[in-house]
Design a protein around this motif. Structure first.
Motif, short mmCIF file in Angstrom:
data_model
loop_
_atom_site.label_atom_id
_atom_site.label_comp_id
_atom_site.label_asym_id
_atom_site.label_seq_id
_atom_site.Cartn_x
_atom_site.Cartn_y
_atom_site.Cartn_z
N LEU A 644 0.85 -1.18 0.00
CA LEU A 644 0.00 0.00 0.00
C LEU A 644 0.89 1.24 0.00
N GLU A 645 0.64 2.15 -0.95
CA GLU A 645 1.41 3.38 -1.03
C GLU A 645 0.48 4.57 -0.81
N ALA A 646 0.87 5.46 0.08
CA ALA A 646 0.12 6.70 0.33
C ALA A 646 1.09 7.87 0.20
N THR A 647 0.79 8.78 -0.73
CA THR A 647 1.63 9.96 -0.95
C THR A 647 0.87 11.19 -0.48
N PHE A 648 1.40 11.83 0.55
CA PHE A 648 0.78 13.05 1.08
C PHE A 648 1.38 14.24 0.32
N VAL A 649 0.59 14.82 -0.57
CA VAL A 649 1.06 15.89 -1.44
C VAL A 649 1.17 17.18 -0.64
N ASP A 650 2.24 17.93 -0.88
CA ASP A 650 2.40 19.23 -0.23
C ASP A 650 1.54 20.26 -0.96
N VAL A 651 0.39 20.58 -0.37
CA VAL A 651 -0.52 21.56 -0.96
C VAL A 651 -0.66 22.80 -0.07
N VAL A 887 4.50 7.06 1.93
CA VAL A 887 4.46 5.97 2.92
C VAL A 887 4.17 4.68 2.19
N ARG A 888 4.96 3.65 2.45
CA ARG A 888 4.71 2.33 1.89
C ARG A 888 4.67 1.29 3.00
N MET A 889 3.65 0.47 2.96
CA MET A 889 3.48 -0.62 3.93
C MET A 889 3.17 -1.89 3.15
N ASP A 890 3.98 -2.93 3.36
CA ASP A 890 3.74 -4.18 2.63
C ASP A 890 3.05 -5.20 3.52
N ALA A 891 2.78 -6.36 2.96
CA ALA A 891 2.03 -7.40 3.68
C ALA A 891 2.80 -7.97 4.85
N GLU A 892 4.12 -7.83 4.84
CA GLU A 892 4.93 -8.36 5.94
C GLU A 892 5.12 -7.35 7.06
N GLY A 893 4.53 -6.16 6.92
CA GLY A 893 4.63 -5.16 7.97
C GLY A 893 5.79 -4.21 7.82
N THR A 894 6.52 -4.30 6.75
CA THR A 894 7.65 -3.37 6.53
C THR A 894 7.11 -1.97 6.25
#
Length: 905
Positions: A644-651, A887-894
């Motif tokens: 899962l990738e979440a990019t918080f854009v600087d607005v 932010v990146r979170m994979d299935a193994e919790g990394t």
């Protein structure tokens, strides 16, 4: 019957029935002798590019120049004559080799000379001392400076939306402007001193100053004292964002400063600063600035309010009065160049001046003198920008050649303009405006007769046959001749327009993310109206100077013509399929296009296939390039599986979070920021295009505060949107921004889904949405404001969670914290942009995140915010300080967190 001969960007006017091998070889070998300036311009561009790609000090390049000069001189001394035939043959061979070596040295000298010119320009820019003490954080200061360029007024985007343009009052000369219209003043100043501590310290450099008021009384050379906040030009803070420093570098600007009111700009006496009289060049600049300001005021007085922005852009090149939606419509219809003062505008000015000279019965020398004076005056009052300067040089060479009865080649004249600009302003050559300007003119020249002389008997035979065709047409009836002329003219201008559009396609696509097929037709339709409107605008200015009581007549004509043009542009911008917003193709593919174009133009005459087959090959190559470019541009950015990738854009003060559960899907959580008066989506769209996105699968809107959804209209124009997910009662409020968002959803037919606590986002089949849980609000709205009813999402990825709470505040905070707690060690976006007054600590204790992301403006970067959010021991990342945060979170919790400020991204 003789086949039709097509001349275009790949065609040089030769009958396709002939074999072209020897003919093309002759053209290629004669190119240096017939167009020497073209060769020197290409060499100069290579030199600038060399230093741009591999920067060196001026000494290195000047040393290389000396080496080339020495090698050229030594080539004259190495001569070994022989007496026998064999020796004589060797001598002739040596002489040819020696001549080629001297030519290489000659071009090498120019190559390194232009590289040295670019290096010198870079060194002069870097030597400004103001760069040594400024940071990207604004700091208050008092500066003493000298106005270095004519003052420019522009509409304040925060105070004036598109609907307020009609509020402009006409009597600007008497300072009676409607109270709801606000202007900003843009100053370019040369720094003399700046306060450091308690004293004024000398500095060097140029600063762009934005004054939130009108100070059009200032002129170049005026010494001023400024009170405001100054900062260095910041780097990009989001992926895909334009680097402001590049544009500032081309304008030789080192910093920017904000001044809050007119009285914070104090005009000083000249002797307090300069200790002497104004130099003659400042005096000339002041006089020209007076004329430009007078012309601007005449347009504002005489043109109807809704067309003043277009009129100023068309006649004086002042685009600062155009609102953003109008600029966007000009862009998507490919007509923005019509309002950029360039060769077309200057040509009309020259024709009008020539007509006046004819009416006055001036001799040839007098007519030429008048034309040159008027041309230079027009170039000066429009700012002497590179496109109009290029046009002035090009026309001056043509006029001079005709005056002296000397032959000239248009490409040589264009090359001379390029050489002068490369010497005068080398950094501007890398600007998109200059590149498009030269590319368009070169394309038009190549579409005509680039080799005007009768180089071969075959070419002369073709021209004789064309003359016989013209004589035959004269025997036809008048209506047939008129119809033939109209069809011929329409076909010719459509071909020119199409050729320019195709040649500019890679650059426009890369820079502006738009492909506009409709521009081929719209430019043809608008060009005659533009010529008439420009003529009427110029007459309005002239009569405003000499006969003000009659200026309303051409002003009314100009306004009416511009109204028709604007209606046509608005209609074309709304046509389905007229334009497409797309991510940019990679730079290497654009380079391949232009290198391939040059190579094909060189080898095309050698191809022995018939003309139709060659044109099919050309069409196939073009379509293939576009197809591959589309595939490369829309190729999704890499994302590891089950991540899962979440990019918080600087607005700034707002929220826009890009969610990517896999490479195929793109979702958004909120899309807006404070101060987005024109409902644009600039930072968000740049980040989406950097991912290769053309479709947004869905947008979660947390609540109905404008800084969380006001970019929706802009996004809907550029991307297809699958669904809008909102909490209950989202559209129950009122306000212009909410009504605009509702109208956007209706116009684009976007489905809307309401969700509440405990409800899943509906979908068909397995989906990543199974991992999305709605934690808030409850089905029945809390009796409080929209913030307390924010849509709070929990997204699970492995053993970690991502929490997105919107602007949650009491009493909604208490409702959320009474629900089951998520597992600790996840990532949470700080509620309400990290506000210290909205009980964010309670949410932090409940969520126990390992990392906290703050999407906010300058206030969010204060140490107090970081201290409060890190009290539980987690890390804190602020978009206004670190740029976009991924932010990146994979299935193994990394868990991986990366800020855009930490390059490479």
């Amino acid at each position: 019957m003789r086949p039709t001969i097509h001349r275009g960007i790949f065609s040089y006017g030769f009958d396709f029935r002939m074999r072209q091998g020897s003919l093309s070889t002759r053209h290629l070998t004669e190119l240096p002798s017939r167009q020497p300036l073209t060769m020197f311009a290409a060499t100069g561009l290579a030199g600038l590019t060399l230093n741009h790609a591999c920067p060196q000090s001026p000494r290195v390049w000047f040393g290389a120049m000396i080496a080339m000069a020495i090698a050229w001189a030594l080539a004259w001394l190495v001569v070994t004559p022989g007496r026998s035939d064999t020796a004589g043959s060797r001598t002739r061979s040596q002489i040819r080799l020696q001549s080629r070596f001297r030519t290489v040295c000659w071009f090498g000298f120019f190559l390194f000379a232009f590289a040295g010119r670019h290096a010198l320009d870079e060194w002069q820019y870097a030597s400004a001392t103001i760069r040594e003490i400024l940071t990207y954080e604004e700091e208050p200061t008092v500066m003493v400076a000298v106005v270095d360029e004519p003052v420019r007024l522009q509409r304040d985007a925060l105070e004036n939306t598109v609907a307020r343009t009609s509020g402009l009052d006409g009597a600007r000369g008497n300072k009676t402007v409607a109270s709801d219209v606000q202007y900003q003043t843009r100053l370019i100043v040369r720094v003399l001193t700046m306060r450091r501590g308690t004293r004024q310290v000398p500095f060097t450099g140029r600063v762009m100053v934005m004054v939130d008021a009108e100070r059009e009384d200032l002129r170049p050379g005026d010494p001023v004292e400024l009170y405001g906040r100054i900062a260095a030009i910041p780097p990009p803070s989001n992926p895909g964002e334009t680097d402001q420093h590049i544009a500032a570098r081309r304008q030789n600007i080192h910093a920017r400063m904000r001044v809050g009111s007119a009285d914070q700009v104090q005009l000083l006496r000249g002797d307090e600063v300069t200790k002497g009289a104004l130099p003659w060049d400042n005096a000339l600049q002041r006089w020209l600035a007076d004329r430009a300001a007078s012309a601007r005021d005449t347009i504002l007085n005489q043109i109807e309010p809704s067309q003043r922005g277009l009129a100023l852009a068309l006649t004086l090149g002042q685009r600062d009065f155009l609102d953003r939606p109008t600029n966007e419509r000009l862009l998507v219809t490919g007509t923005a160049h019509l309002l950029s003062v360039s060769g077309l505008h200057l040509g009309i000015i020259v024709l009008l001046t020539g007509a006046v000279a004819g009416l006055l019965r001036l001799p040839i020398a007098g007519s030429v003198t008048l034309i040159v004076i008027v041309m230079l005056f027009y170039v000066a009052i429009t700012g002497a920008r590179p496109p109009v300067t290029r046009a002035a040089i090009l026309m001056s060479t043509v006029i001079l050649a005709r005056l002296l009865a000397r032959p000239h080649h248009p490409l040589n004249s264009l090359s001379l303009a390029a050489i002068i600009l490369m010497v005068w302003m080398p950094a501007e050559i890398f600007g998109i405006g200059v590149q498009l300007s030269f590319l368009a003119v070169a394309t038009l020249l190549m579409c005509g007769r680039p080799f005007s002389g009768a180089l071969t008997p075959a070419a002369e035979t073709i021209r004789v046959e064309e003359r016989f065709d013209e004589l035959a047409q004269q025997s036809h009836a008048a209506w047939r001749r008129l119809l033939s002329f109209c069809l011929s003219w329409t076909g010719r201008v459509l071909w020119y327009s199409g050729a320019v559009t195709i040649m500019a396609l890679p650059l426009v696509w890369s820079q502006f993310h738009v492909v506009s097929p409709i521009s081929v037709i719209v430019n043809v339709m608008l060009s005659p109206l533009m010529a008439l409107a420009l003529s009427a605008g110029v007459m309005t200015i002239l009569l405003g100077w000499w006969l003000p009581s009659l200026a309303w007549i051409p002003g009314g004509v100009c306004g009416r013509l511009l109204s028709i043009m604007q209606w046509m542009i608005d209609s074309a911008a709304g046509l389905p399929g007229g334009h497409f917003w797309l991510p940019s193709p990679p730079t290497f593919w654009i380079v391949i296009f232009y290198l391939g174009l040059i190579s094909w133009a060189a080898i095309r005459p050698m191809v022995t296939s018939q003309g139709i087959r060659r044109r099919m090959i050309e069409a196939g190559l073009l379509v293939s390039w576009i197809g591959i470019a589309y595939g490369l541009a829309t190729n999704s950015a890499d994302l590891p599986d089950q991540t899962l990738e979440a990019t918080f854009v600087d607005v700034g003060h707002g929220t826009a979070t890009i969610l990517r559960p896999n490479e195929r899907e793109v979702w958004l959580y909120d899309c807006g920021w404070m101060g987005n008066a024109n409902a644009t989506s600039r930072n968000i769209e740049d980040a989406l295009w950097a991912l290769g996105a053309t479709h947004i699968d869905g947008i979660f809107l947390s609540h109905a505060d404008t800084d969380h959804f006001n970019a929706l209209p802009g996004l809907a124009k550029r991307f297809s949107i699958g669904v809008i997910v909102v909490p209950p009662g989202f559209f129950d409020g009122d306000g212009f921004a909410l009504a605009q968002a509702s109208e956007t959803i209706r116009r684009h037919r976007i489905p809307v889904l309401e969700v509440h606590r405990g409800e899943r986002v509906r979908h068909t089949g397995p989906s990543w949405l199974d991992r999305v849980t709605v934690l808030h609000p409850p089905k029945e709205r809390i009796e409080a404001n929209d913030n307390a009813n924010s849509l709070v999402l929990r997204i699970d990825s492995g053993n970690r969670v991502l929490l997105l709470p919107g602007d949650l505040e009491p009493p909604g905070t208490a409702v959320l914290t009474n629900t089951p707690r998520p597992p600790p060690g996840g990532v949470m976006m700080a509620p309400h942009h990290g506000s210290l007054q909205m009980d964010a600590e309670a949410v932090l204790r409940w969520a126990r995140p390992l990392e906290t992301i703050v999407s906010g403006g300058r206030r969010a970067a204060k140490p107090e915010v970081t201290e409060m959010l890190s009290a539980a021991g987690g890390g804190v990342h602020v978009t206004s300080r670190d740029g976009a945060i991924r932010v990146r979170m994979d299935a193994e919790g990394t868990l991986q967190i990366h800020a855009f400020s930490e390059q490479p991204w």
